[in-house]
Design a protein around this motif. Structure first.
Motif, PDB file in Angstrom:
ATOM      1  N   THR A  26       0.836  -1.204   0.000  1.00 26.66           N
ATOM      2  CA  THR A  26       0.000   0.000   0.000  1.00 26.66           C
ATOM      3  C   THR A  26       0.864   1.245   0.000  1.00 26.66           C
ATOM      4  O   THR A  26       0.607   2.192  -0.753  1.00 26.66           O
ATOM      5  CB  THR A  26      -0.936  -0.001   1.228  1.00 26.66           C
ATOM      6  OG1 THR A  26      -1.758  -1.152   1.165  1.00 26.66           O
ATOM      7  CG2 THR A  26      -1.786   1.245   1.278  1.00 26.66           C
ATOM      8  N   SER A  27       1.888   1.263   0.837  1.00 31.37           N
ATOM      9  CA  SER A  27       2.790   2.413   0.901  1.00 31.37           C
ATOM     10  C   SER A  27       3.469   2.658  -0.441  1.00 31.37           C
ATOM     11  O   SER A  27       3.516   3.789  -0.925  1.00 31.37           O
ATOM     12  CB  SER A  27       3.846   2.183   1.984  1.00 31.37           C
ATOM     13  OG  SER A  27       4.787   3.227   1.980  1.00 31.37           O
ATOM     14  N   LEU A  30       0.915   4.061  -2.915  1.00 38.17           N
ATOM     15  CA  LEU A  30       0.588   5.465  -2.647  1.00 38.17           C
ATOM     16  C   LEU A  30       1.726   6.392  -3.056  1.00 38.17           C
ATOM     17  O   LEU A  30       1.492   7.451  -3.658  1.00 38.17           O
ATOM     18  CB  LEU A  30       0.254   5.662  -1.170  1.00 38.17           C
ATOM     19  CG  LEU A  30      -1.064   5.060  -0.703  1.00 38.17           C
ATOM     20  CD1 LEU A  30      -1.161   5.094   0.811  1.00 38.17           C
ATOM     21  CD2 LEU A  30      -2.249   5.768  -1.344  1.00 38.17           C
ATOM     22  N   ALA A  33       1.827   6.529  -6.758  1.00 37.31           N
ATOM     23  CA  ALA A  33       0.747   7.393  -7.239  1.00 37.31           C
ATOM     24  C   ALA A  33       1.121   8.862  -7.071  1.00 37.31           C
ATOM     25  O   ALA A  33       0.809   9.690  -7.927  1.00 37.31           O
ATOM     26  CB  ALA A  33      -0.555   7.084  -6.504  1.00 37.31           C
ATOM     27  N   HIS A  37       1.266  11.213 -10.286  1.00 37.58           N
ATOM     28  CA  HIS A  37      -0.103  11.711 -10.134  1.00 37.58           C
ATOM     29  C   HIS A  37      -0.663  12.221 -11.461  1.00 37.58           C
ATOM     30  O   HIS A  37      -1.781  11.886 -11.847  1.00 37.58           O
ATOM     31  CB  HIS A  37      -0.144  12.797  -9.060  1.00 37.58           C
ATOM     32  CG  HIS A  37      -1.503  13.059  -8.524  1.00 37.58           C
ATOM     33  ND1 HIS A  37      -2.295  14.065  -9.002  1.00 37.58           N
ATOM     34  CD2 HIS A  37      -2.219  12.421  -7.555  1.00 37.58           C
ATOM     35  CE1 HIS A  37      -3.439  14.056  -8.347  1.00 37.58           C
ATOM     36  NE2 HIS A  37      -3.417  13.074  -7.469  1.00 37.58           N
ATOM     37  N   LEU A  63      -7.652   7.061  -5.676  1.00 38.69           N
ATOM     38  CA  LEU A  63      -6.321   7.655  -5.561  1.00 38.69           C
ATOM     39  C   LEU A  63      -6.307   9.116  -5.990  1.00 38.69           C
ATOM     40  O   LEU A  63      -5.646   9.947  -5.376  1.00 38.69           O
ATOM     41  CB  LEU A  63      -5.306   6.875  -6.405  1.00 38.69           C
ATOM     42  CG  LEU A  63      -4.748   5.607  -5.815  1.00 38.69           C
ATOM     43  CD1 LEU A  63      -3.859   4.902  -6.829  1.00 38.69           C
ATOM     44  CD2 LEU A  63      -3.976   5.882  -4.539  1.00 38.69           C
ATOM     45  N   LEU A  66      -7.344  12.030  -3.630  1.00 46.73           N
ATOM     46  CA  LEU A  66      -6.348  12.496  -2.675  1.00 46.73           C
ATOM     47  C   LEU A  66      -5.400  13.488  -3.341  1.00 46.73           C
ATOM     48  O   LEU A  66      -4.924  13.256  -4.450  1.00 46.73           O
ATOM     49  CB  LEU A  66      -5.537  11.316  -2.131  1.00 46.73           C
ATOM     50  CG  LEU A  66      -6.315  10.243  -1.387  1.00 46.73           C
ATOM     51  CD1 LEU A  66      -5.417   9.061  -1.081  1.00 46.73           C
ATOM     52  CD2 LEU A  66      -6.907  10.813  -0.109  1.00 46.73           C
ATOM     53  N   ASN A  70      -1.686  14.552   0.797  1.00 42.00           N
ATOM     54  CA  ASN A  70      -2.322  13.419   1.474  1.00 42.00           C
ATOM     55  C   ASN A  70      -1.755  12.083   1.012  1.00 42.00           C
ATOM     56  O   ASN A  70      -1.646  11.144   1.801  1.00 42.00           O
ATOM     57  CB  ASN A  70      -3.832  13.446   1.274  1.00 42.00           C
ATOM     58  CG  ASN A  70      -4.500  14.530   2.085  1.00 42.00           C
ATOM     59  OD1 ASN A  70      -3.925  15.072   3.019  1.00 42.00           O
ATOM     60  ND2 ASN A  70      -5.717  14.872   1.719  1.00 42.00           N
ATOM     61  N   LEU A  71      -1.408  11.979  -0.273  1.00 39.07           N
ATOM     62  CA  LEU A  71      -0.773  10.759  -0.769  1.00 39.07           C
ATOM     63  C   LEU A  71       0.566  10.532  -0.070  1.00 39.07           C
ATOM     64  O   LEU A  71       0.879   9.414   0.338  1.00 39.07           O
ATOM     65  CB  LEU A  71      -0.553  10.830  -2.284  1.00 39.07           C
ATOM     66  CG  LEU A  71      -1.762  10.567  -3.167  1.00 39.07           C
ATOM     67  CD1 LEU A  71      -1.424  10.870  -4.623  1.00 39.07           C
ATOM     68  CD2 LEU A  71      -2.221   9.133  -3.023  1.00 39.07           C
ATOM     69  N   SER A  74      -0.074   9.623   3.624  1.00 40.15           N
ATOM     70  CA  SER A  74      -0.637   8.272   3.704  1.00 40.15           C
ATOM     71  C   SER A  74       0.426   7.217   3.386  1.00 40.15           C
ATOM     72  O   SER A  74       0.482   6.171   4.039  1.00 40.15           O
ATOM     73  CB  SER A  74      -1.814   8.127   2.739  1.00 40.15           C
ATOM     74  OG  SER A  74      -2.846   9.011   3.093  1.00 40.15           O
ATOM     75  N   GLY A  75       1.251   7.485   2.394  1.00 37.10           N
ATOM     76  CA  GLY A  75       2.318   6.551   2.030  1.00 37.10           C
ATOM     77  C   GLY A  75       3.339   6.387   3.146  1.00 37.10           C
ATOM     78  O   GLY A  75       3.760   5.268   3.466  1.00 37.10           O
TER      79      GLY A  75
END
Length: 151
Positions: A26-27, A30, A33, A37, A63, A66, A70-71, A74-75
């Motif tokens: 997940t990290s 993110l 991403a 982006h 995704l 965000l 925030n990405l 969160s990452g």
């Protein structure tokens, strides 16, 4: 001589390892991403996704909601939690008191929010995570003196 671990302890270590792996993926996703982006925005608007691959379209929509800040946060948070969860797994494998205490504290803290999430809407995954965490809490509380071997 090989050390024998209780099956329940092995299950907890595997669960913690699985969670740490998911958090790591997940990290990475993110942070990927975040780095890409603009490319993801262009891809999401591409004709390639029209009426195809609904799951990819769903993930991209989530995704792209965000913002980059925030990405990033969160990452980083997912990466830190992955490391913490991996440390828990290793500590439990070596039957350290500090690991048992750490897991007990973190699982205890997570149960009230899990109850709140369940009240908002029940899903199989939410129930499974809740039951798993309650079982971990129960097992470690009842078997801690047997597993703790010192710092």
């Amino acid at each position: 001589m090989k050390k024998h671990h209780a099956p329940a302890l092995i299950a907890i270590v595997f669960y913690k390892t699985f969670v740490a792996s998911l958090l790591t993926v997940t990290s990475i996703a993110l942070l990927f991403a975040l780095k890409n982006h603009q490319v993801l925005q262009e891809f999401s608007q591409s004709y390639l996704l029209e009426s195809k691959l609904k799951i990819i379209e769903f993930i991209l929509d989530k995704l792209l909601i965000l913002n980059p800040k925030n990405l990033l946060l969160s990452g980083i948070a997912a990466a830190l939690y992955a490391v913490l969860t991996a440390v828990e797994a290793v500590g439990l494998w070596y039957e350290k008191d500090w690991a048992t205490i750490l897991v007990l504290v973190l699982v205890s803290i997570s149960i009230p929010p899990e109850i709140y999430v369940l009240v908002q809407g029940v899903t199989v995954l939410k129930v499974a995570v809740f039951i798993t965490n309650v079982a971990i809490l129960w097992y470690l509380l009842h078997h801690w003196p047997k597993h703790g071997k010192g710092a």
